[in-house]
Design an enzyme around this catalytic site. Structure first.
Site, PDB file in Angstrom:
ATOM      1  N   ASP A 201      39.502  52.274  60.101  1.00 24.08           N
ATOM      2  CA  ASP A 201      38.832  53.494  59.619  1.00 24.08           C
ATOM      3  C   ASP A 201      38.622  54.420  60.819  1.00 24.08           C
ATOM      4  O   ASP A 201      38.585  55.638  60.679  1.00 24.08           O
ATOM      5  CB  ASP A 201      37.440  53.188  59.038  1.00 24.08           C
ATOM      6  CG  ASP A 201      37.505  52.341  57.767  1.00 24.08           C
ATOM      7  OD1 ASP A 201      38.441  52.535  56.973  1.00 24.08           O
ATOM      8  OD2 ASP A 201      36.610  51.486  57.578  1.00 24.08           O
TER       9      ASP A 201
ATOM     10  N   HIS B 259      35.694  49.666  59.261  1.00 19.96           N
ATOM     11  CA  HIS B 259      36.779  48.774  59.640  1.00 19.96           C
ATOM     12  C   HIS B 259      37.418  49.389  60.889  1.00 19.96           C
ATOM     13  O   HIS B 259      37.351  50.618  61.076  1.00 19.96           O
ATOM     14  CB  HIS B 259      37.819  48.658  58.515  1.00 19.96           C
ATOM     15  CG  HIS B 259      37.286  47.902  57.333  1.00 19.96           C
ATOM     16  ND1 HIS B 259      37.232  48.426  56.073  1.00 19.96           N
ATOM     17  CD2 HIS B 259      36.766  46.651  57.248  1.00 19.96           C
ATOM     18  CE1 HIS B 259      36.705  47.534  55.251  1.00 19.96           C
ATOM     19  NE2 HIS B 259      36.405  46.454  55.936  1.00 19.96           N
TER      20      HIS B 259
HETATM   21  C1  XLS Z   1      35.166  42.691  50.864  1.00 20.66           C
HETATM   22  C2  XLS Z   1      34.217  42.884  51.913  1.00 20.66           C
HETATM   23  C3  XLS Z   1      34.501  43.994  52.902  1.00 20.66           C
HETATM   24  C4  XLS Z   1      33.635  43.774  54.089  1.00 20.66           C
HETATM   25  C5  XLS Z   1      34.007  44.388  55.366  1.00 20.66           C
HETATM   26  O1  XLS Z   1      34.959  41.969  49.883  1.00 20.66           O
HETATM   27  O2  XLS Z   1      32.943  43.033  51.357  1.00 20.66           O
HETATM   28  O3  XLS Z   1      34.340  45.223  52.298  1.00 20.66           O
HETATM   29  O4  XLS Z   1      32.328  44.093  53.765  1.00 20.66           O
HETATM   30  O5  XLS Z   1      35.204  43.917  55.837  1.00 20.66           O
END
Ligand code: XLS
Ligand code: MG
Length: 348
Positions: free
Chosen positions: A56, A53
């Site tokens: 992150d 993200h």
């Molecule tokens: C949540 C999502 C998240 C995405 C990335 O349900 O899977 O983790 O993969 O933003």
């Protein structure tokens, strides 16, 4: 058996997949760890790439200047290069800020919509610095709790418009939409891969808009993840995948791959294999979480086990008796095809 040229797959996870165990009913059960610790673990268990993200990479991103953002992203890039780990994708976390309470691109307040787009452009700056062209959009709050609160058509147009602004900002990036039908919202505007790929065609450059399938999200939409894979691949649009598992229609569980439905997992691997997934450099990511009960010393097992199951199922996909299957299909003997599949999975 004829000799087959076998591909190897490359694996990936995100810092959030080493989570601490908090849920809506209780606090963390494991102490928070630094980014360096997580990168070290990734190396230790032999994964190839990390997905991110935006925050992150640059924590408290909204409080940081553009200069600070680039400096911090460069530091992370250096750590990744030193560790020989690639950055797979960056996703803007559009669901945390007070300005995305009522959605990001579909927020009813124009100031909030502007914030969401600016945040995406900064996310692109981070991706560029980390050396990836892939931006993932999990459209977490693009939906409603009550349908009367937003105009569905406008919402779709606003999402397409936001993606246009991202595509215009950087001519090289690709956007992969990760659909999910619900949670945190009651109803999401882009619930399935079909919706995501249709939305791509509302943008200025459909070729640069594709998708990411998460197994659990497909299951929550009542769909078969293997069919979603084949559908996306028929369009050449499967640019990333989050393999995991989900026990029925409840909250998003992100269980280890194959831990609920081994046969469905087998069919997902088989679909990836027959579509040549990975040939263009795509990674297999496991968007899985440790169980809340997990002890610190077992913290990476859900990831290692997901990969182990994937590789064992890959072997099953590669040794599936396609010839006999073909004959059974020609004879419309699906009862025997069914049993043959079960026998193959159970081992002789
Ligand atoms: C949540 C999502 C998240 C995405 C990335 O349900 O899977 O983790 O993969 O933003
Ligand atoms: Mg995911």
């Amino acid at each position: 058996m004829p000799e087959k040229k076998e591909r190897t797959y490359r694996f990936c996870f995100g810092p959030w997949n080493l989570s601490e165990g908090q849920d809506p009913y209780g606090p963390p059960t494991r102490p928070p760890q630094s980014f360096d610790w997580k990168l070290e673990k990734l190396k230790e268990i032999g994964f190839d790439a990390m997905m991110f993200h935006d925050d992150d990479v640059v924590p408290d991103i909204d409080q940081k200047s553009d200069k600070e953002l680039l400096e911090e992203a460069k530091e992370v890039k250096k750590k990744l290069s030193d560790a020989g780990v690639a950055a797979e994708m960056v996703a803007p976390r559009l669901w945390f800020s007070p300005r995305t309470i009522d959605g990001a691109f579909t927020n009813n307040d124009p100031k909030c919509r502007r914030y969401a787009i600016e945040r995406c452009l900064r996310c692109i700056d981070i991706a560029r610095t980390l050396g990836t062209d892939l931006i993932v959009l999990w459209l977490a709050r693009e939906g409603t709790y009550i349908r009367e609160s937003k105009d569905g058509r406008k919402a779709v147009e606003r999402i397409a418009d936001a993606i246009d602004k991202m595509l215009a900002y950087d001519k090289k990036i690709r956007v992969a939409i990760e659909p999910k039908p619900n949670e945190p919202m009651d109803q999401a505007y882009v619930p399935t891969i079909g919706h995501a790929l249709a939305l791509a065609h509302l943008t200025r450059d459909p070729k640069r808009v594709g998708c990411l399938i998460e197994s659990a999200h497909a299951i929550l939409a009542g769909l078969d993840p293997a069919d979603e894979i084949d559908f996306a691949c028929a369009f050449g649009k499967l640019w990333s995948i989050h393999l995991n598992d989900q026990n029925g229609l409840k909250f998003d569980q992100d269980k280890p791959f194959g831990s609920v439905n081994l046969r469905s997992a087998f069919n997902q691997v088989r679909a990836l294999e027959r579509n040549g997934y990975g040939r263009k450099g795509e990674y297999v990511a496991f968007d899985v979480h440790p169980y809340r009960t997990t002890k610190v010393e077992h913290w990476t097992l859900h990831l290692e086990n997901s990969r182990k199951t994937f590789l064992r199922l890959l072997e099953k996909a590669r040794t599936f008796d396609e010839e006999t299957a073909k004959k059974l299909i020609a004879d419309r003997n699906y009862a025997e095809l069914d049993q043959m599949t079960l026998d193959h999975l159970l081992g002789d």
